[in-house]
Write an enzyme that holds these catalytic residues in place. Sequence first.
Site, PDB file in Angstrom:
ATOM      1  N   TYR A   1      32.723  46.455  32.836  1.00 36.40           N
ATOM      2  CA  TYR A   1      33.082  45.218  32.112  1.00 36.40           C
ATOM      3  C   TYR A   1      33.699  45.553  30.751  1.00 36.40           C
ATOM      4  CZ  TYR A   1      32.424  40.719  29.750  1.00 36.40           C
ATOM      5  OH  TYR A   1      32.618  39.558  29.045  1.00 36.40           O
TER       6      TYR A   1
ATOM      7  N   SER B   1      36.078  40.034  24.862  1.00 37.75           N
ATOM      8  CA  SER B   1      34.630  40.035  24.592  1.00 37.75           C
ATOM      9  C   SER B   1      34.375  41.004  23.447  1.00 37.75           C
ATOM     10  CB  SER B   1      33.870  40.508  25.838  1.00 37.75           C
ATOM     11  OG  SER B   1      32.481  40.615  25.585  1.00 37.75           O
TER      12      SER B   1
HETATM   13  P1  NAP Z   1      31.150  31.610  33.862  1.00 35.10           P
HETATM   14  O1  NAP Z   1      30.260  30.564  33.273  1.00 35.10           O
HETATM   15  O2  NAP Z   1      30.610  32.458  34.978  1.00 35.10           O
HETATM   16  O3  NAP Z   1      32.526  30.923  34.338  1.00 35.10           O
HETATM   17  C1  NAP Z   1      33.541  31.731  34.853  1.00 35.10           C
HETATM   18  C2  NAP Z   1      34.685  30.875  35.371  1.00 35.10           C
HETATM   19  O4  NAP Z   1      35.696  31.760  35.871  1.00 35.10           O
HETATM   20  C3  NAP Z   1      34.285  29.968  36.502  1.00 35.10           C
HETATM   21  O5  NAP Z   1      35.020  28.760  36.448  1.00 35.10           O
HETATM   22  C4  NAP Z   1      34.684  30.768  37.728  1.00 35.10           C
HETATM   23  O6  NAP Z   1      34.884  29.890  38.812  1.00 35.10           O
HETATM   24  C5  NAP Z   1      35.967  31.422  37.236  1.00 35.10           C
HETATM   25  N1  NAP Z   1      36.340  32.625  37.958  1.00 35.10           N
HETATM   26  C6  NAP Z   1      35.590  33.729  38.194  1.00 35.10           C
HETATM   27  N2  NAP Z   1      36.281  34.604  38.927  1.00 35.10           N
HETATM   28  C7  NAP Z   1      37.504  34.049  39.161  1.00 35.10           C
HETATM   29  C8  NAP Z   1      38.649  34.460  39.867  1.00 35.10           C
HETATM   30  N3  NAP Z   1      38.709  35.642  40.524  1.00 35.10           N
HETATM   31  N4  NAP Z   1      39.724  33.642  39.892  1.00 35.10           N
HETATM   32  C9  NAP Z   1      39.708  32.442  39.263  1.00 35.10           C
HETATM   33  N5  NAP Z   1      38.636  31.997  38.584  1.00 35.10           N
HETATM   34  C10 NAP Z   1      37.547  32.792  38.542  1.00 35.10           C
HETATM   35  O7  NAP Z   1      31.618  32.645  32.744  1.00 35.10           O
HETATM   36  P2  NAP Z   1      31.787  32.446  31.165  1.00 35.10           P
HETATM   37  O8  NAP Z   1      30.535  32.888  30.529  1.00 35.10           O
HETATM   38  O9  NAP Z   1      32.341  31.113  30.855  1.00 35.10           O
HETATM   39  O10 NAP Z   1      32.908  33.563  30.869  1.00 35.10           O
HETATM   40  C11 NAP Z   1      34.286  33.213  30.785  1.00 35.10           C
HETATM   41  C12 NAP Z   1      35.040  34.344  30.143  1.00 35.10           C
HETATM   42  O11 NAP Z   1      34.471  34.616  28.859  1.00 35.10           O
HETATM   43  C13 NAP Z   1      35.007  35.646  30.922  1.00 35.10           C
HETATM   44  O12 NAP Z   1      36.258  36.309  30.797  1.00 35.10           O
HETATM   45  C14 NAP Z   1      33.931  36.443  30.209  1.00 35.10           C
HETATM   46  O13 NAP Z   1      34.096  37.827  30.349  1.00 35.10           O
HETATM   47  C15 NAP Z   1      34.154  35.991  28.773  1.00 35.10           C
HETATM   48  N6  NAP Z   1      32.990  36.177  27.911  1.00 35.10           N
HETATM   49  C16 NAP Z   1      31.857  35.435  28.085  1.00 35.10           C
HETATM   50  C17 NAP Z   1      30.797  35.620  27.212  1.00 35.10           C
HETATM   51  C18 NAP Z   1      29.529  34.810  27.305  1.00 35.10           C
HETATM   52  O14 NAP Z   1      28.612  35.061  26.529  1.00 35.10           O
HETATM   53  N7  NAP Z   1      29.413  33.818  28.182  1.00 35.10           N
HETATM   54  C19 NAP Z   1      30.859  36.576  26.204  1.00 35.10           C
HETATM   55  C20 NAP Z   1      32.035  37.326  26.064  1.00 35.10           C
HETATM   56  C21 NAP Z   1      33.100  37.100  26.916  1.00 35.10           C
HETATM   57  P3  NAP Z   1      34.901  30.367  40.344  1.00 35.10           P
HETATM   58  O15 NAP Z   1      33.745  31.316  40.518  1.00 35.10           O
HETATM   59  O16 NAP Z   1      34.770  29.086  41.110  1.00 35.10           O
HETATM   60  O17 NAP Z   1      36.226  30.996  40.549  1.00 35.10           O
END
Ligand code: NAP
Length: 263
Positions: free
Chosen positions: A157, A143
């Site tokens: 985080y 991130s």
């Molecule tokens: P999201 O929409 O909440 O999706 C997260 C995914 O990870 C879901 O499929 C969730 O499914 C899975 N997950 C969560 N905890 C888990 C665990 N313990 N084991 C296996 N799967 C797990 O989040 P996102 O926004 O796509 O974020 C994805 C990644 O991108 C993360 O690492 C986040 O830090 C990073 N990121 C996101 C953003 C943003 O703006 N969205 C920005 C910077 C970085 P389940 O809950 O069913 O397991």
Amino acid sequence: MFASISGRSVIVTGSGRGIGRGIARRFGAVGCRLLVVSRTLSEAERVAGEITAEGGTARAFAADVQRAADMTAMAKAAVDAYGGIDILCANAGIFPAAKLGVMTEADFDQVIGTNLKGTFLAVSACLPVMKAQKSGRIILTSSITGPVTGYPGWSHYGASKAGQLGFMRTAAIELAPFNITVNSVLPGNIATEGLAGLGADYVRSMEASVPLGRLGSVQDIANAALFFATDEAAYITGQSLVIDGGQVLPESLAALDEMRSGS
Ligand code: NAP
């Protein structure tokens, strides 16, 4: 024009929705064979179904990245299905907010356990296969928050996401003799289900702070992850790529105002 990576075996953790779903669908669209992983099997199955409906190859697998046994089983499932693991996208992550003073030890452990320890466990589980193959691509989803910026409520985080980059740099050195590269994508604010959960006010304020004028899409991140997996990126390891529409660039609010004024 990049060489085809069709047929490669790809694991994407956290691909039941959000960025992981976008990464899995992107790799599926170029002919890779996917293992779609999340804790919620129904969501992983839905994404695997989307990929196969588009003519790709995908299976769903339920696993928690915090559990070593789950990660071992995940790696075995990919080998059983596809005969190896060419690419691991360690993407699963959570971002619950809690300011210092309110944040509990359990809050801290949950975020570090999922985002940082989960990265270690996913990578460790896939390594024996990649080492035996003498090839592999590992792509971490970090991130901008932590490695580049800070945001109130996200000290745990930010630590987890900066920690991923520290992990990556040493892993890249250790794994180079096995022809395994380790790189990271650093998303800015990307329109996902998880981000929407932070509320409309948060989303509006983030849109206003991005020079390119919009939140990122999951495709924006997936394209960068795909690049790190190409043959053309074979000589890149231990590197991180910010994909944020220029969000980290303005040195002050005045810089953004000046940009918007167009003068
Ligand atoms: P999201 O929409 O909440 O999706 C997260 C995914 O990870 C879901 O499929 C969730 O499914 C899975 N997950 C969560 N905890 C888990 C665990 N313990 N084991 C296996 N799967 C797990 O989040 P996102 O926004 O796509 O974020 C994805 C990644 O991108 C993360 O690492 C986040 O830090 C990073 N990121 C996101 C953003 C943003 O703006 N969205 C920005 C910077 C970085 P389940 O809950 O069913 O397991």
